[in-house]
Design a protein around this motif. Structure first.
Motif, PDB file in Angstrom:
ATOM      1  N   HIS A 222       0.847  -1.192   0.000  1.00  0.00           N
ATOM      2  CA  HIS A 222       0.000   0.000   0.000  1.00  0.00           C
ATOM      3  C   HIS A 222       0.883   1.243   0.000  1.00  0.00           C
ATOM      4  N   CYS A 223       0.296   2.352  -0.397  1.00  0.00           N
ATOM      5  CA  CYS A 223       1.030   3.621  -0.391  1.00  0.00           C
ATOM      6  C   CYS A 223       0.388   4.561   0.618  1.00  0.00           C
ATOM      7  N   GLU A 224       1.163   5.524   1.042  1.00  0.00           N
ATOM      8  CA  GLU A 224       0.672   6.556   1.959  1.00  0.00           C
ATOM      9  C   GLU A 224       1.140   7.912   1.460  1.00  0.00           C
ATOM     10  N   ASP A 225       0.263   8.887   1.571  1.00  0.00           N
ATOM     11  CA  ASP A 225       0.615  10.276   1.281  1.00  0.00           C
ATOM     12  C   ASP A 225       0.931  10.920   2.621  1.00  0.00           C
ATOM     13  N   ARG A 226       2.138  11.443   2.747  1.00  0.00           N
ATOM     14  CA  ARG A 226       2.570  12.037   4.008  1.00  0.00           C
ATOM     15  C   ARG A 226       2.894  13.510   3.824  1.00  0.00           C
ATOM     16  N   ASP A 227       2.658  14.255   4.882  1.00  0.00           N
ATOM     17  CA  ASP A 227       3.051  15.655   4.871  1.00  0.00           C
ATOM     18  C   ASP A 227       4.577  15.700   4.770  1.00  0.00           C
ATOM     19  N   PRO A 228       5.132  16.419   3.780  1.00  0.00           N
ATOM     20  CA  PRO A 228       6.583  16.410   3.588  1.00  0.00           C
ATOM     21  C   PRO A 228       7.372  17.012   4.748  1.00  0.00           C
ATOM     22  N   ILE A 229       6.735  17.826   5.568  1.00  0.00           N
ATOM     23  CA  ILE A 229       7.448  18.468   6.683  1.00  0.00           C
ATOM     24  C   ILE A 229       7.293  17.659   7.973  1.00  0.00           C
ATOM     25  N   THR A 230       6.058  17.300   8.313  1.00  0.00           N
ATOM     26  CA  THR A 230       5.817  16.616   9.589  1.00  0.00           C
ATOM     27  C   THR A 230       5.885  15.096   9.484  1.00  0.00           C
ATOM     28  N   GLY A 231       5.679  14.559   8.263  1.00  0.00           N
ATOM     29  CA  GLY A 231       5.664  13.111   8.101  1.00  0.00           C
ATOM     30  C   GLY A 231       4.340  12.481   8.507  1.00  0.00           C
ATOM     31  N   ILE A 232       3.370  13.306   8.882  1.00  0.00           N
ATOM     32  CA  ILE A 232       2.054  12.797   9.294  1.00  0.00           C
ATOM     33  C   ILE A 232       1.322  12.244   8.075  1.00  0.00           C
ATOM     34  N   VAL A 233       0.681  11.087   8.247  1.00  0.00           N
ATOM     35  CA  VAL A 233      -0.058  10.458   7.159  1.00  0.00           C
ATOM     36  C   VAL A 233      -1.311  11.271   6.851  1.00  0.00           C
ATOM     37  N   ILE A 234      -1.453  11.694   5.594  1.00  0.00           N
ATOM     38  CA  ILE A 234      -2.608  12.463   5.154  1.00  0.00           C
ATOM     39  C   ILE A 234      -3.687  11.520   4.629  1.00  0.00           C
ATOM     40  N   SER A 235      -3.276  10.548   3.845  1.00  0.00           N
ATOM     41  CA  SER A 235      -4.211   9.543   3.344  1.00  0.00           C
ATOM     42  C   SER A 235      -3.461   8.264   3.004  1.00  0.00           C
ATOM     43  N   THR A 236      -4.204   7.164   2.976  1.00  0.00           N
ATOM     44  CA  THR A 236      -3.634   5.849   2.740  1.00  0.00           C
ATOM     45  C   THR A 236      -4.249   5.248   1.482  1.00  0.00           C
ATOM     46  N   GLY A 237      -3.412   4.631   0.674  1.00  0.00           N
ATOM     47  CA  GLY A 237      -3.884   4.003  -0.555  1.00  0.00           C
ATOM     48  C   GLY A 237      -4.547   2.658  -0.295  1.00  0.00           C
ATOM     49  N   LYS A 238      -5.322   2.232  -1.266  1.00  0.00           N
ATOM     50  CA  LYS A 238      -5.990   0.939  -1.167  1.00  0.00           C
ATOM     51  C   LYS A 238      -4.963  -0.175  -1.210  1.00  0.00           C
ATOM     52  N   PRO A 239      -5.040  -1.139  -0.275  1.00  0.00           N
ATOM     53  CA  PRO A 239      -4.054  -2.204  -0.236  1.00  0.00           C
ATOM     54  C   PRO A 239      -4.238  -3.224  -1.376  1.00  0.00           C
ATOM     55  N   THR A 240      -3.118  -3.748  -1.838  1.00  0.00           N
ATOM     56  CA  THR A 240      -3.106  -4.778  -2.872  1.00  0.00           C
ATOM     57  C   THR A 240      -2.295  -5.957  -2.363  1.00  0.00           C
ATOM     58  N   ARG A 241      -2.898  -7.158  -2.420  1.00  0.00           N
ATOM     59  CA  ARG A 241      -2.165  -8.375  -2.036  1.00  0.00           C
ATOM     60  C   ARG A 241      -1.548  -8.940  -3.305  1.00  0.00           C
ATOM     61  N   LEU A 242      -0.219  -8.938  -3.351  1.00  0.00           N
ATOM     62  CA  LEU A 242       0.498  -9.480  -4.476  1.00  0.00           C
ATOM     63  C   LEU A 242       0.673 -10.986  -4.255  1.00  0.00           C
ATOM     64  N   ILE A 243       0.233 -11.772  -5.216  1.00  0.00           N
ATOM     65  CA  ILE A 243       0.367 -13.232  -5.156  1.00  0.00           C
ATOM     66  C   ILE A 243       1.316 -13.635  -6.270  1.00  0.00           C
ATOM     67  N   VAL A 244       2.521 -14.088  -5.897  1.00  0.00           N
ATOM     68  CA  VAL A 244       3.536 -14.435  -6.882  1.00  0.00           C
ATOM     69  C   VAL A 244       3.433 -15.920  -7.209  1.00  0.00           C
ATOM     70  N   LEU A 245       3.173 -16.204  -8.476  1.00  0.00           N
ATOM     71  CA  LEU A 245       3.016 -17.584  -8.938  1.00  0.00           C
ATOM     72  C   LEU A 245       4.377 -18.117  -9.372  1.00  0.00           C
ATOM     73  N   GLY A 246       4.796 -19.246  -8.789  1.00  0.00           N
ATOM     74  CA  GLY A 246       6.105 -19.810  -9.064  1.00  0.00           C
ATOM     75  C   GLY A 246       6.219 -20.485 -10.411  1.00  0.00           C
TER      76      GLY A 246
END
Length: 110
Positions: free
Chosen positions: A86-110
């Motif tokens: 997942h990704c997060e948008d953070r305030d560049p000065i304080t580092g506080i999380v502004i918003s969080t991206g939708k999570p993706t479960r990566l399934i790696v097929l061998g």
């Protein structure tokens, strides 16, 4: 939040989009510079691609983040890449999380 499942073949390139839950007043292009990606809750050290580093840059880096879109590119997917991203948008000065991206479960097929 609902987790999107993304099956991928091992050794293929994967592109993960950063879809933030909250739309802030700043444009996507302004926000992408303060985005961070996480794999199973741990920060990912991604090479940042911008207009000066597009062609041929990032060689040798498996994780690359597009400065304009925030998209994460995983070169040569491996079994250890499996998990929740997942990704997060953070305030560049304080580092506080502004918003969080939708999570993706990566399934790696061998």
């Amino acid at each position: 939040p609902r987790i999107i499942e993304l099956p991928v073949r091992q050794h293929r390139e994967v592109h993960l989009n950063c879809e933030l839950d909250v739309v802030s007043n700043t444009s996507t292009k302004q926000r992408a510079g303060s985005l961070m990606w996480f794999h199973d809750g741990r920060p990912v050290d991604a090479f940042v691609l911008d207009k000066n580093t597009r062609s041929g840059s990032g060689l040798g880096h498996r994780y690359m983040r597009d400065l304009l879109t925030g998209q994460l590119r995983i070169a040569n997917a491996r079994l250890e890449d499996e998990g929740v991203w997942h990704c997060e948008d953070r305030d560049p000065i304080t580092g506080i999380v502004i918003s969080t991206g939708k999570p993706t479960r990566l399934i790696v097929l061998g």
